[in-house]
Design an enzyme around this catalytic site. Sequence first.
Site, short mmCIF file in Angstrom:
data_model
loop_
_atom_site.label_atom_id
_atom_site.label_comp_id
_atom_site.label_asym_id
_atom_site.label_seq_id
_atom_site.Cartn_x
_atom_site.Cartn_y
_atom_site.Cartn_z
N HIS A 33 -11.07 -2.06 4.55
CA HIS A 33 -10.86 -1.65 5.94
C HIS A 33 -11.50 -0.31 6.28
O HIS A 33 -11.41 0.14 7.41
CB HIS A 33 -9.35 -1.60 6.21
CG HIS A 33 -8.69 -0.53 5.38
ND1 HIS A 33 -8.47 -0.67 4.03
CD2 HIS A 33 -8.25 0.71 5.70
CE1 HIS A 33 -7.91 0.43 3.56
NE2 HIS A 33 -7.77 1.28 4.55
N ASP A 34 -12.09 0.35 5.29
CA ASP A 34 -12.73 1.65 5.53
C ASP A 34 -14.25 1.58 5.53
O ASP A 34 -14.91 2.63 5.55
CB ASP A 34 -12.32 2.65 4.43
CG ASP A 34 -10.85 3.01 4.48
OD1 ASP A 34 -10.28 3.01 5.58
OD2 ASP A 34 -10.28 3.29 3.42
N ASP A 87 -2.85 4.73 -2.31
CA ASP A 87 -3.82 5.33 -1.40
C ASP A 87 -4.26 6.74 -1.84
O ASP A 87 -3.43 7.53 -2.30
CB ASP A 87 -3.15 5.43 -0.02
CG ASP A 87 -4.07 5.91 1.07
OD1 ASP A 87 -5.05 5.22 1.34
OD2 ASP A 87 -3.80 6.98 1.64
N GLU A 113 -6.69 3.91 -5.42
CA GLU A 113 -7.90 4.18 -4.63
C GLU A 113 -8.38 5.56 -5.05
O GLU A 113 -7.73 6.57 -4.80
CB GLU A 113 -7.59 4.19 -3.13
CG GLU A 113 -8.88 4.31 -2.33
CD GLU A 113 -8.72 4.99 -0.97
OE1 GLU A 113 -9.57 4.77 -0.11
OE2 GLU A 113 -7.75 5.76 -0.78
N ASP A 135 0.87 -1.17 0.00
CA ASP A 135 0.00 0.00 0.00
C ASP A 135 0.91 1.23 0.00
O ASP A 135 1.73 1.40 0.91
CB ASP A 135 -0.85 -0.04 1.29
CG ASP A 135 -2.15 0.70 1.17
OD1 ASP A 135 -2.15 1.77 0.53
OD2 ASP A 135 -3.15 0.24 1.74
C1 GLC Z 1 -7.40 5.86 2.48
C2 GLC Z 1 -7.27 4.67 3.40
C3 GLC Z 1 -7.79 5.04 4.75
C4 GLC Z 1 -6.96 6.18 5.28
C5 GLC Z 1 -6.91 7.35 4.30
C6 GLC Z 1 -5.83 8.30 4.65
O1 GLC Z 1 -8.72 6.22 2.24
O2 GLC Z 1 -7.93 3.57 2.84
O3 GLC Z 1 -7.79 3.97 5.64
O4 GLC Z 1 -7.47 6.61 6.50
O5 GLC Z 1 -6.66 6.92 2.99
O6 GLC Z 1 -4.58 7.76 4.33
#
Ligand code: GLC
Length: 554
Positions: free
Chosen positions: A334-335, A204, A261, A102
């Site tokens: 995980h979010d 990310d 993402e 990641d």
């Molecule tokens: C992404 C991750 C999340 C994190 C955010 C800030 O959305 O998936 O878990 O809090 O980025 O890095």
Amino acid sequence: MTNSGDLTWWQKTIAYEVYPKSFYDTAAQGTGTIAGITAKLDYLQALGVGAVWITPCYKSPMVDNGYDVADYYAIDPSFGTMEQMDELIARGRERGIRMVMDLVFNHTSEQCSWFVESRKSSSNEYADWYIWRDAKEDGSAPTNWRSIFGGSAWEWCEERGQYYLHTFAKQQPDLNWENPEVRKALFDIANFWADKGVGGFRIDAITYIKKPPVFEDGPADGEDGLYPVHAATANQPGILDYLHEFKAAVRDGRDIFMVGEANGVAASELGQWVGDDGVFDLLFEFSHMHVPMGEAEIWCRPVTWELTDLKRVLAASQEATATNGWYPAFFENHDQPRSTVNFFRCDGPLAAKAKVLGAVLLTTRGTPFLYQGEELGYGNATWKGVGEFDDVQTHAQYDFAKTEGLSDEAALAACTRFSRDNARTPMQWDASENAGFSTARPWLPVHDDYATCNVAAQEQNDGSPLQWYRRLASLRLNTPVLLAGAWRELMEDSEQVLAFERTLGDDRMVTLANFSNEPVTYDPELVAGLSPIAASEGIAAPGRLGPLEAVIWG
Ligand code: GLC
């Protein structure tokens, strides 16, 4: 594309996301370890997994559980050592399982040495590595942007006499991608990990890396007087230039994949992001998540939706990647809250709901991304008070709900429904203390249902979600039409059934998934000439589906 032989390894595999802090603890410390992932490779192999996305395990103060990186070249001691990571990469490769790192490149931790320097003055070597701005004349923040985790997106730095921008928590300052030295430093990090033999990267929060040319206030959308930073900065023109540079520096010439993402990218824009002319191989876009959670993801504001809303966006994503690019299918990460809660509007057994979602995920077109525990059919956890949550965003959403005038009970109910911590409770391996996750007290409470909902118990039960996911994973990996076949929606207008067909040459398969807890009928012609291949509740009659039942015909 005519057969699955034309696909690359990552298009023909099943990916699995591990949240290492909650996966398996080999150090008796209450938090998971890298060695814990290595210890569970057999389990992942039995699920047909060929790529494991590990959320950040670099050195970090863990304000956002690793998404605040202090050193991208080191493993956080709570997870183990670089040797253990190398061992995991090697042991995984022996089994055909490749690790996916990641990359958190929109921001760093405030403890990253780059920021430690940058905050000291506006004239040192790292001065321009972050987004610094002067205060407004009255001393207030440069704009009224609200960070994604709530509160102002600007933090005052006394030392430097300026504000810095943080899209997420204040301990996560945003990097300045305009600076070529920053880009080079980030690409070097990615190459360091690629050289270790990982199978790819998940990138990310990528839609936030390019900031707008002018920073200005936006219209307030809440009682706090702030305007969402997402609306002000996401997906700015010019962002793709940086990402093309990234791809050329890291991805080109390697047998890896990159999945971005990309909250804020619409299905209609996917063509610019993925595929031959795109910057990524796959893109996590969130249009289907926004259906039950709301576009703005403000947890305390009620959302109403119908199954056809969900079907419409899933179909749009399929259509957008039908001939260009590739789709990463997912219902959890995980979010998100657990999918058995998030994607159903009816009551009913969680195990049946998990099997319905599994049928869709594992027979759709694209690479399925499973999230740890999804294959067991968890529900959300029970939270007794806001103090039980660890997640920085959950606390921010709770505080925001209070500014909106909600009672303590209503604010807690919103967090219980949507909190990211629902996905982060320890993995349930068996019925022993702490669900077999750790011999020490876990960092988050173990889910109430662990005594019955766990890997060991489900391995003994043929009708369990785990066995269903394993069966469908094996079916998928051995069935060319499921890997490479075209996708077409069926029964578009049904509010109960999500249905589609896959076709490749003369082969045809049909998935019918009843998202309601009532029996439903459908036109048996849809499955004429086909036989039931898998039925989630063991009953498959043409033209009829039981409550919360999924059947695959082929
Ligand atoms: C992404 C991750 C999340 C994190 C955010 C800030 O959305 O998936 O878990 O809090 O980025 O890095």
